[in-house]
Design a protein around this motif. Structure first.
Motif, PDB file in Angstrom:
ATOM      1  N   GLU A 237      13.286   5.382  61.424  1.00 43.72           N
ATOM      2  CA  GLU A 237      13.884   5.449  62.737  1.00 43.72           C
ATOM      3  C   GLU A 237      13.704   4.222  63.641  1.00 43.72           C
ATOM      4  OE1 GLU A 237      13.891   8.300  66.669  1.00 43.72           O
ATOM      5  OE2 GLU A 237      12.553   8.665  65.028  1.00 43.72           O
ATOM      6  N   ASN A 240      16.132   1.316  62.081  1.00 41.10           N
ATOM      7  CA  ASN A 240      17.399   1.690  62.411  1.00 41.10           C
ATOM      8  C   ASN A 240      17.718   1.545  63.772  1.00 41.10           C
ATOM      9  OD1 ASN A 240      17.758   2.543  59.780  1.00 41.10           O
ATOM     10  ND2 ASN A 240      17.360   4.790  60.211  1.00 41.10           N
ATOM     11  N   LYS A 241      16.766   1.764  64.665  1.00 41.31           N
ATOM     12  CA  LYS A 241      17.070   1.390  66.172  1.00 41.31           C
ATOM     13  C   LYS A 241      17.188  -0.157  66.350  1.00 41.31           C
ATOM     14  CE  LYS A 241      14.760   5.618  68.351  1.00 41.31           C
ATOM     15  NZ  LYS A 241      13.690   5.847  69.274  1.00 41.31           N
ATOM     16  N   VAL A 243      18.142  -2.240  64.317  1.00 43.90           N
ATOM     17  CA  VAL A 243      19.502  -2.659  63.640  1.00 43.90           C
ATOM     18  C   VAL A 243      20.760  -2.517  64.266  1.00 43.90           C
ATOM     19  CG1 VAL A 243      21.008  -2.167  61.666  1.00 43.90           C
ATOM     20  CG2 VAL A 243      18.488  -2.328  60.953  1.00 43.90           C
ATOM     21  N   ASP A 244      20.664  -1.240  65.110  1.00 42.20           N
ATOM     22  CA  ASP A 244      21.715  -0.864  65.971  1.00 42.20           C
ATOM     23  C   ASP A 244      21.674  -1.783  67.217  1.00 42.20           C
ATOM     24  OD1 ASP A 244      22.623   0.805  64.056  1.00 42.20           O
ATOM     25  OD2 ASP A 244      21.059   2.726  64.914  1.00 42.20           O
ATOM     26  N   LYS A 249      23.274  -4.844  60.586  1.00 36.24           N
ATOM     27  CA  LYS A 249      23.320  -4.307  59.264  1.00 36.24           C
ATOM     28  C   LYS A 249      23.997  -5.242  58.354  1.00 36.24           C
ATOM     29  CE  LYS A 249      26.006  -0.451  57.392  1.00 36.24           C
ATOM     30  NZ  LYS A 249      26.836   0.823  57.701  1.00 36.24           N
TER      31      LYS A 249
END
Length: 381
Positions: A237, A240-241, A243-244, A249
């Motif tokens: 998680e 992913n945070k 990356v966002d 990406k």
């Protein structure tokens, strides 16, 4: 020649340290090497005697300190049993008290500090009990086990009661045959940076690296990052945070878990290796062995400023940054970014240092001598 059993319950069956470094070294000088692990099936690529542990055996061993494996050990009658994880120390204590066989403990890290840090969500008194319990087990090993192997000089110091001739440091360095000099010039490599492993805990600093790449993107510097391994636990998680947040990406490639034999070719696709460990007590004693593999691939390393890294890295082949400081890391990456002549020079010096001083072939020779001497020594009482 002796019969030596290597017992693995926590580490994967194809553990680089035992499977590629230690086992082949011992069979090369004529010892029978019994590899007791949870391998999916016997492998004929190594001249080992295989003892397959079922998933149930491994699970029970991890809960009972390995005491369920006593009958298996008695059946195989090894001259020496090498225990490869902390959880097997109760088994080692039993084997010594009953005088069944010689026992060697391969201690790969500062386990007491590691467990203390990992259990941060536990009450403090529980964490202290765990720390003291580990130290008590290690103290028995120090006083009674027949030999101790460590992966770092800092952990070696934990065993002052073990005579020098009964202990050694076996570094987790790369084997020359697995890392040939067939890598490309830095300008021809696909990725700017690489991180090998370090995706299971925030203590390893992978998120700092990704934040650093995000900060550089805000300055117009686009870094392509290769991540060898697979994020686990809460790091999924967290990654992913980030990356966002920075829209990374298209800049990041995560390989997932790959066999160690495939690592050299994939690792050599990058120009700079990153070691972003945080400033925890454990990392003041344990070497980040991924840096050895960066050196083997002819690349410079950017590492957090911690004492163990200074043992084999210097400014000729590495750059250092403040632990847990993404901006400091970003500055070091920017310093080397696209400077191919400097990257090439630092990488070549790193490779030379690996060939001359820091490689698995040297460690194998040390291990052969260690075991040859240990076999001739009487068991400690």
């Amino acid at each position: 020649m002796a019969k030596i059993m290597m017992l693995l319950t926590k580490t994967p069956w194809r553990d680089f340290r035992t499977y590629d470094i230690q086992g082949p070294a011992l069979t090369e000088i004529g010892h029978e090497f019994i590899y007791a692990s949870g391998a999916p099936e016997p492998k004929d690529e190594r001249n080992f005697t295989w003892v397959l542990l079922t998933p149930e055996q491994v699970s029970i061993a991890r809960k009972t300190g390995g005491l369920n494996l006593i009958s298996m050990i008695k059946k195989n009658k090894p001259d020496i049993v090498q225990l490869c994880s902390l959880e097997l120390l109760p088994l080692g204590i039993y084997l010594k008290l009953r005088k069944i066989t010689k026992v060697v403990y391969d201690c790969r890290e500062d386990m007491a500090s590691a467990l203390y840090d990992r259990k941060a969500n536990f009450p403090m008194f529980i964490r202290k009990l765990i720390f003291r319990g580990v130290k008590a087990l290690e103290n028995f090993a120090d006083r009674r086990f027949d030999g101790v192997i460590t992966a770092d000089p800092g952990v070696y110091e934990f065993y002052p009661q073990t005579p020098d001739e009964r202990k050694m440091v076996c570094y987790n360095t790369a084997l020359l045959e697995q890392f040939p000099r067939n890598y490309n010039h830095p300008a021809e490599r696909e990725y700017d940076c690489v991180i090998l492993g370090s995706m299971t805990s925030h203590r390893c600093g992978t998120h700092n690296l990704m934040d650093a790449i995000g900060l550089l993107k805000q300055k117009g510097i686009i870094i392509k990052l290769l991540m060898i391994g697979e994020p686990q636990n809460d790091m999924v998680e967290r990654i992913n945070k980030i990356v966002d947040k920075y829209q990374l990406k298209d800049q990041i490639h995560i390989t997932g878990i790959i066999p160690h034999c495939d690592v050299p070719a994939i690792l050599a696709k990058a120009r700079i290796g990153i070691v972003p460990l945080h400033d925890y007590q454990k990392f003041h004693r344990n070497i980040a062995c991924k840096a050895f593999e960066y050196m083997a691939c002819g690349m410079p390393t950017i590492a957090s400023e911690l004492p163990p890294q200074r043992l084999f890295l210097d400014e000729n082949i590495a750059r250092f940054f403040t632990p847990n400081d993404a901006e400091s890391l970003a500055n070091r990456i920017e310093e080397l970014y696209n400077d191919y002549p400097r990257i090439e020079k630092m990488g070549e010096l790193a490779r030379q240092k690996m060939e001359e001083q820091w490689n698995g072939d040297i460690e194998q020779e040390k291990l052969k001598k260690f075991y040859s001497n240990l076999i001739e020594m009487p068991a400690r009482s």
